[in-house]
Design a protein around this motif. Structure first.
Motif, mmCIF file in Angstrom:
data_model
loop_
_atom_site.group_PDB
_atom_site.id
_atom_site.type_symbol
_atom_site.label_atom_id
_atom_site.label_comp_id
_atom_site.label_asym_id
_atom_site.label_seq_id
_atom_site.Cartn_x
_atom_site.Cartn_y
_atom_site.Cartn_z
ATOM 1 N N GLY A 187 117.169 111.465 6.426
ATOM 2 C CA GLY A 187 117.289 112.612 7.543
ATOM 3 C C GLY A 187 118.667 112.744 8.320
ATOM 4 N N THR A 188 119.597 111.883 7.837
ATOM 5 C CA THR A 188 121.185 112.131 8.681
ATOM 6 C C THR A 188 122.026 112.195 7.487
ATOM 7 N N SER A 189 121.663 112.270 6.369
ATOM 8 C CA SER A 189 122.766 112.407 5.107
ATOM 9 C C SER A 189 122.758 113.871 5.004
ATOM 10 N N GLU A 190 124.021 114.399 5.035
ATOM 11 C CA GLU A 190 124.425 115.724 4.774
ATOM 12 C C GLU A 190 123.972 116.142 3.439
ATOM 13 N N HIS A 191 124.038 115.260 2.501
ATOM 14 C CA HIS A 191 123.304 115.768 1.094
ATOM 15 C C HIS A 191 122.108 116.222 1.269
ATOM 16 N N GLN A 192 121.154 115.946 2.319
ATOM 17 C CA GLN A 192 119.802 116.572 2.196
ATOM 18 C C GLN A 192 119.945 118.080 2.600
ATOM 19 N N ARG A 224 120.050 115.658 -2.319
ATOM 20 C CA ARG A 224 119.242 114.318 -2.190
ATOM 21 C C ARG A 224 118.239 114.587 -1.374
ATOM 22 N N THR A 225 116.946 114.285 -1.897
ATOM 23 C CA THR A 225 115.598 114.076 -1.057
ATOM 24 C C THR A 225 115.746 112.974 0.033
ATOM 25 N N THR A 226 114.738 113.195 0.953
ATOM 26 C CA THR A 226 114.409 111.992 1.864
ATOM 27 C C THR A 226 114.174 110.804 1.251
#
Ligand SMILES: [Zn+2]
Length: 243
Positions: free
Chosen positions: A158-163, A120-122
């Motif tokens: 910025g705090t999602s592990e998907h990134q 997932r992008t920002t």
């Protein structure tokens, strides 16, 4: 002549002693305080302190063990090389072989998982947060409250592990089996392929995220085995439970 030869030999011995002392002095000078000489894996650590430290820094941010949560943001300009899945979802190409092997083995046992969401992008993360906020506004909440509530449900960009590109939400191909069957198979087997149930039950205070039976995260086989067998979460494995 004899006398002269003797004097020469004395000078040579003196020179040898001076050379030895110099080498010893250099060793002490370059040795890390407290480490002692020869007290290392390589035995020549004192001369390679910088290299060793660089390697250790590198190790502490190994890609498969990088922590991203509410207290550990994704580094800026974090770059990923992707592999695209057949449904268009993307993952870090380094996890693809393990992911494919896991799915192949599941299918051989009559379990049919698929990646509902990978990278997932920002911008996508922001969009999800905005949509959640809007849903609360539509329910009648004022925007500030809606925003706060949305943030409790959706990770800030910025705090999602998907990134990271190494976390996947896995669901079932519903025509062939149920989500519960997929979740049960993953809970039992995913660690063998280097994946962990990232947000287990009873760890919400540490992870900051509710139990998610579908969210798996690649950490590598060694770490996954330890995390699985000890029933711990990634934060506990990394010693990052304080926040
Ligand atoms: Zn997820």
């Amino acid at each position: 002549m004899v006398k002269r030869r003797k004097a020469l030999r004395e000078i040579m011995i003196l020179e040898a002693i001076v050379a030895m002392l110099t080498v010893l002095g250099l060793l002490v000078f370059f040795a890390e305080p407290g480490s002692g000489i020869g007290h290392s894996d390589t035995g020549i650590r004192s001369f390679f302190t910088k290299e060793a430290e660089a390697a250790e820094t590198q190790k502490s941010v190994e890609w498969n063990l990088r922590l991203v949560n509410a207290w550990h943001k994704l580094p800026e300009n974090y770059s990923i090389e992707f592999t695209a899945l057949s449904n268009g979802e993307r993952v870090d190409k380094r996890i693809y072989p393990a992911l494919q092997a896991m799915f192949d083995d599941a299918r051989a046992e009559g379990i049919y998982p698929f990646v509902r969401e990978g990278y997932r992008t920002t911008e996508e993360q922001q969009q999800i947060l905005d949509e959640k906020t809007q849903a609360y506004v539509d329910q009648g909440l004022i925007r500030t409250v809606a925003k706060k509530k949305a943030r409790e449900m959706v990770a800030l960009p910025g705090t999602s592990e998907h990134q990271l590109g190494i976390a996947v939400d896995i669901n079932a191909d519903k025509e062939r089996c149920s989500n519960d069957e997929v979740y049960a198979w993953l809970a039992e087997n995913a660690y063998k392929y280097g994946f962990i149930l990232r947000y287990p039950q009873g760890k919400t205070e540490i992870t900051g995220i509710e139990y998610e039976p579908w969210h798996y995260r690649y950490v590598g086989e060694e770490a996954a085995k330890e995390i699985h067998e000890q029933g711990i979460c990634l934060e506990e494995y990394l010693g990052e439970t304080e926040h």
